[in-house]
Design a protein around this motif. Structure first.
Motif, short mmCIF file in Angstrom:
data_model
loop_
_atom_site.label_atom_id
_atom_site.label_comp_id
_atom_site.label_asym_id
_atom_site.label_seq_id
_atom_site.Cartn_x
_atom_site.Cartn_y
_atom_site.Cartn_z
N TRP A 76 0.83 -1.20 0.00
CA TRP A 76 0.00 0.00 0.00
C TRP A 76 0.87 1.26 0.00
CZ3 TRP A 76 -4.91 -0.44 3.62
CH2 TRP A 76 -5.77 -1.40 3.08
N THR A 77 1.98 1.21 0.76
CA THR A 77 2.87 2.37 0.82
C THR A 77 3.46 2.68 -0.55
OG1 THR A 77 3.44 1.86 3.13
CG2 THR A 77 4.92 3.33 1.94
N ALA A 78 3.88 1.62 -1.27
CA ALA A 78 4.43 1.81 -2.61
C ALA A 78 3.37 2.33 -3.57
CB ALA A 78 5.02 0.50 -3.13
N LYS A 79 2.13 1.88 -3.42
CA LYS A 79 1.05 2.22 -4.36
C LYS A 79 0.37 3.54 -4.02
CE LYS A 79 -3.09 0.27 -6.55
NZ LYS A 79 -3.99 -0.92 -6.65
N TYR A 80 0.06 3.75 -2.73
CA TYR A 80 -0.73 4.91 -2.33
C TYR A 80 0.07 5.98 -1.60
CZ TYR A 80 -4.52 1.54 -3.17
OH TYR A 80 -5.35 0.59 -3.73
N GLY A 81 1.34 5.69 -1.27
CA GLY A 81 2.13 6.63 -0.50
C GLY A 81 1.84 6.51 0.99
N TYR A 82 2.58 7.27 1.78
CA TYR A 82 2.43 7.18 3.24
C TYR A 82 1.05 7.65 3.70
CZ TYR A 82 7.44 6.23 3.73
OH TYR A 82 8.68 5.66 3.66
N LYS A 83 0.61 8.82 3.20
CA LYS A 83 -0.67 9.37 3.64
C LYS A 83 -1.83 8.47 3.25
CE LYS A 83 -3.60 13.50 3.28
NZ LYS A 83 -3.70 14.89 2.76
N GLY A 84 -1.85 8.01 2.00
CA GLY A 84 -2.93 7.15 1.53
C GLY A 84 -3.02 5.86 2.34
N THR A 85 -1.87 5.32 2.72
CA THR A 85 -1.85 4.09 3.51
C THR A 85 -2.40 4.33 4.90
OG1 THR A 85 0.08 3.27 2.29
CG2 THR A 85 -0.38 2.24 4.42
N LEU A 86 -2.04 5.47 5.50
CA LEU A 86 -2.54 5.79 6.84
C LEU A 86 -4.06 5.92 6.85
CD1 LEU A 86 0.05 8.46 8.06
CD2 LEU A 86 -0.16 6.10 8.86
N ILE A 87 -4.60 6.62 5.87
CA ILE A 87 -6.05 6.83 5.82
C ILE A 87 -6.79 5.51 5.65
CG2 ILE A 87 -7.93 7.85 4.47
CD1 ILE A 87 -5.99 10.20 3.89
N ARG A 88 -6.32 4.68 4.73
CA ARG A 88 -6.95 3.37 4.51
C ARG A 88 -6.85 2.50 5.76
NH1 ARG A 88 -5.49 5.41 -0.21
NH2 ARG A 88 -6.70 4.88 -2.09
N SER A 89 -5.73 2.59 6.46
CA SER A 89 -5.55 1.78 7.68
C SER A 89 -6.52 2.19 8.77
CB SER A 89 -4.10 1.92 8.18
OG SER A 89 -3.17 1.47 7.22
N LEU A 90 -6.80 3.49 8.87
CA LEU A 90 -7.74 3.97 9.87
C LEU A 90 -9.16 3.48 9.59
CD1 LEU A 90 -6.46 7.62 10.47
CD2 LEU A 90 -6.34 5.69 12.07
N PHE A 91 -9.53 3.41 8.32
CA PHE A 91 -10.86 2.89 8.00
C PHE A 91 -10.95 1.38 8.28
CE2 PHE A 91 -11.39 6.88 5.58
CZ PHE A 91 -12.62 7.26 6.09
N LEU A 210 -16.45 6.52 16.37
CA LEU A 210 -16.66 7.91 15.98
C LEU A 210 -15.37 8.72 16.06
CD1 LEU A 210 -20.08 8.68 17.75
CD2 LEU A 210 -19.68 8.10 15.34
N ILE A 211 -14.58 8.48 17.10
CA ILE A 211 -13.33 9.22 17.27
C ILE A 211 -12.35 8.91 16.15
CG2 ILE A 211 -11.28 9.44 18.73
CD1 ILE A 211 -13.14 9.01 21.16
N ILE A 212 -12.19 7.62 15.81
CA ILE A 212 -11.25 7.24 14.74
C ILE A 212 -11.74 7.77 13.40
CG2 ILE A 212 -10.12 5.31 13.57
CD1 ILE A 212 -9.21 5.84 16.45
N THR A 213 -13.06 7.81 13.18
CA THR A 213 -13.60 8.40 11.95
C THR A 213 -13.22 9.86 11.85
OG1 THR A 213 -15.50 6.88 11.98
CG2 THR A 213 -15.71 8.86 10.64
N LEU A 214 -13.31 10.58 12.97
CA LEU A 214 -12.92 12.00 12.99
C LEU A 214 -11.43 12.15 12.69
CD1 LEU A 214 -13.58 14.96 13.59
CD2 LEU A 214 -13.15 14.49 16.02
N VAL A 215 -10.60 11.29 13.28
CA VAL A 215 -9.15 11.33 13.03
C VAL A 215 -8.85 11.12 11.55
CG1 VAL A 215 -6.94 10.18 13.49
CG2 VAL A 215 -8.52 10.62 15.37
N ALA A 216 -9.52 10.13 10.93
CA ALA A 216 -9.30 9.85 9.52
C ALA A 216 -9.69 11.05 8.65
CB ALA A 216 -10.11 8.61 9.10
N CYS A 217 -10.80 11.70 8.99
CA CYS A 217 -11.24 12.88 8.22
C CYS A 217 -10.25 14.04 8.36
CB CYS A 217 -12.63 13.31 8.67
SG CYS A 217 -13.93 12.12 8.27
N LEU A 218 -9.72 14.23 9.55
CA LEU A 218 -8.72 15.28 9.76
C LEU A 218 -7.43 14.99 9.01
CD1 LEU A 218 -9.15 16.00 13.60
CD2 LEU A 218 -9.82 17.48 11.68
N LEU A 219 -7.03 13.72 9.00
CA LEU A 219 -5.80 13.32 8.31
C LEU A 219 -5.89 13.60 6.81
CD1 LEU A 219 -3.02 12.05 8.76
CD2 LEU A 219 -4.04 9.81 8.36
N MET A 220 -7.09 13.47 6.26
CA MET A 220 -7.27 13.74 4.82
C MET A 220 -6.91 15.19 4.48
SD MET A 220 -10.88 11.83 3.96
CE MET A 220 -11.10 10.07 4.19
#
Length: 441
Positions: A76-91, A210-220
Motif C-alpha cells: 500500500w505504501t508503494a502504491k498509495y504513499g504514506y498518507k494514503g496508507t494511513l487513511i486506509r488503515s484507519l478505515f 466515531l473518534i477514529i472516523t474523525l481522526v481519519a477525516c482530519l488526516l485527509m
C-alpha cells in the motif's frame, strides 16, 4: 537516508501527526489485552480448565495480524504513499471496532448462541470479538509500517532517529498507560471482574468508532509528504531480497521476542495478579484489594498493568534525551536489567517486580528497529513491512505462556519465556545487529 531536499521540508507537522497515531496504536493495543481478564469472567464462565488459554486468544488474534498484513502495508505504501496508507488503515480500524461493538450486541441479543468445543461452552460473541481483534490488529500493523520508517527518516532539526523513535514511543506509552484505566474505570466502571457485564462494551466501542472516523477525516486535510529514498517507487523492482541483510533478518527475530515478552507481561500480569490475589499472596494497600484514584475504584491487577506500561512511558521519555548513547548500548543495558528483575520475580513469586521491567522494555522497540533498518536506503519501507512479521511474537508467546500456566497450574514459572526472549535480544545487541551488507553493496 535523508537528502538535502528533505532537510528543506518542514516535517514538524507530519512528525506530530505520526506521534499522535502512535498514541492511538498503543492505546488500542493495550486496551485489547486488558479485556482478557474481564472477558475471561464475562464470556468464558462456561469454559473449564482452559480459561487462561482461551483468554490469551484475544491477544493472539490481535498480533496474528502482523505477519499477515505487514506485507500489505508495504504494498500500500508503494502504491498509495504514506498518507494514503494511513487513511486506509484507519478505515480498517473502524471496521474492526464495529466488530467489537457487534460482539457485545450479539451476545446480549442472543445469549444462548454458544459453541461447544469439547466440554467447553463458549459464546459465539466471543469469536466475533476475536475477529474484531484481528482486524484492528491489521490496522495497527499497517499504521506502524508507515509510522516507524517515517519517524526514523523524517528530518526534524536537533533530533536523531533514535530520539524521534523514543518520542513516538513515549506517545505510544501514554496510550498504553491510560488504556488499563479506560478498560477498568470507564468501560467497566471499576467493577470487580466477576461483576462485569458484556453489555457494557457497546457504548465505549461505538464512541471509539466515531473518534477514529474523525481522526481519519482530519488526516485527509493534512499535508504529509513522502520522504525520498525510503521506499521503492510504484513499479520499481528491487535488485536484492530484503532478507539478504542479516542485521534485518536477525532484527525480525529480535522483535519477535521483544514484542512477545512485552505483551506477556503487559497482558498476562493481571491474570498472574488475580491468581496471587485469590491465594492471598499479593501485597495490598492498607489491607484493601483496590485503590481509588480520581473517584474511580481500580483493582490491584489493573494497577499492576498500569505501573508496567507507565514504566515504559518513563523509560521512553528518558530515552528521548539520550542522543549520545548508541542504540546498541541502550539495548545491552536494558536487556540485562530486564532479565535480572524477571528472575527476581520468579524467585520471590512476586508480580510487583515484573512491573519494573516495563522501565527497561521502554526503548527496546526503537533500538531494535533503528539497528534493523540501518543503511537500507530504498529498502527501508519494505524492511518495515518485513519487520512487522516479527510482531507475531506478541501473539505466540503470550498464548504459549497461557498454555504453560494451565499446564503448570500457575503463572510463576511460565515467566521463564520472558528470560529466553531477553537473552536473544542481548545477543542481537552484542553481535546480530552488526551490519555485514548495505543497500549499496
Amino acid at each position: 537516508m535523508t537528502t538535502q531536499q528533505d532537510k528543506q521540508i518542514n516535517y514538524v507537522g507530519p512528525f506530530i501527526t505520526m506521534v499522535f497515531l502512535f498514541f492511538i496504536v498503543g492505546f488500542l493495543t493495550t486496551a485489547n489485552t486488558q479485556f482478557q481478564g474481564p472477558l475471561k469472567e464475562a464470556f468464558l464462565s462456561g469454559v473449564g480448565d482452559l480459561k487462561n488459554t482461551f483468554a490469551t486468544l484475544i491477544t493472539f488474534s490481535w498480533f496474528l495480524a502482523y505477519p499477515v498484513f505487514g506485507g500489505v502495508g508495504s504494498k500500500w505504501t508503494a502504491k498509495y504513499g504514506y498518507k494514503g496508507t494511513l487513511i486506509r488503515s484507519l478505515f480498517v480500524m473502524i471496521l474492526g471496532l464495529s466488530f467489537f461493538f457487534l460482539s457485545s450486541w450479539f451476545t446480549v441479543k442472543f445469549p444462548y448462541a454458544n459453541l461447544h468445543i469439547g466440554v467447553n461452552n463458549v459464546p459465539a460473541g466471543f469469536f466475533i470479538f476475536l475477529l474484531g481483534s484481528f482486524i484492528v490488529g491489521a490496522s495497527a500493523t499497517m499504521l506502524q509500517v508507515v509510522i516507524n520508517p517515517y519517524l526514523t527518516a523524517c528530518y526534524v532539526k536537533g533530533t536523531q532517529p533514535i530520539q524521534r523513535m523514543a518520542i513516538g514511543g513515549s506517545a505510544n506509552s501514554i496510550g498504553t498507560t491510560v488504556a488499563p484505566f479506560f478498560v477498568t474505570g470507564i468501560v467497566f466502571g471499576g467493577l470487580a471482574m466477576e461483576d462485569v457485564q458484556v453489555s457494557q462494551l457497546m457504548v465505549p466501542f461505538f464512541s471509539l468508532m466515531l473518534i477514529i472516523t474523525l481522526v481519519a477525516c482530519l488526516l485527509m486535510r493534512l499535508s504529509l509528504p513522502d520522504i525520498q529514498g525510503t521506499k521503492a517507487e510504484a513499479g520499481e523492482k528491487l535488485e536484492k531480497s530484503v532478507w539478504s541483510f542479516s542485521h534485518l533478518t536477525l532484527g525480525v527475530i529480535a522483535i519477535f521476542f521483544y514484542v512477545g515478552v512485552e505483551v506477556c507481561i503487559g497482558a498476562n500480569i493481571n491474570l498472574y495478579a488475580i491468581e496471587m490475589e485469590t491465594s492471598g499472596k499479593v501485597f495490598t494497600f492498607f489491607g484493601n484489594n483496590s485503590l481509588t484514584l480520581f473517584g474511580i475504584n481500580f483493582s490491584i491487577p489493573a494497577l499492576m498493568a498500569t505501573l508496567y506500561w507507565g514504566g515504559m512511558l518513563i523509560g521512553r521519555l528518558v530515552g528521548s534525551s539520550l542522543s549520545k548513547v548508541s542504540p546498541r548500548t541502550q539495548l545491552v543495558v536494558t536487556t540485562v536489567f530486564a532479565t535480572v528483575f524477571t528472575l527476581l520475580a520468579i524467585y520471590f513469586n512476586n508480580p510487583w517486580l515484573l512491573t519494573i521491567v516495563g522501565l527497561f522494555h521502554s526503548i527496546m522497540w526503537g533500538a531494535i528497529f533503528t539497528l534493523s533498518v540501518a543503511k537500507l536506503g530504498k529498502y527501508t519501507s519494505v524492511a518495515s513491512g518485513v519487520f512487522m512479521i516479527g510482531v507475531v511474537g506478541g501473539a505466540i508467546l503470550p498464548l504459549l505462556q497461557g498454555v504453560l500456566a494451565d499446564s503448570l497450574h500457575g503463572w510463576r514459572f511460565s515467566w521463564a519465556l520472558v528470560i529466553l526472549g531477553e537473552l536473544f535480544m542481548l545477543y542481537y545487541a552484542v553481535s546480530g545487529s552488526k551490519i555485514r551488507q548495505t543497500s549499496d553493496e
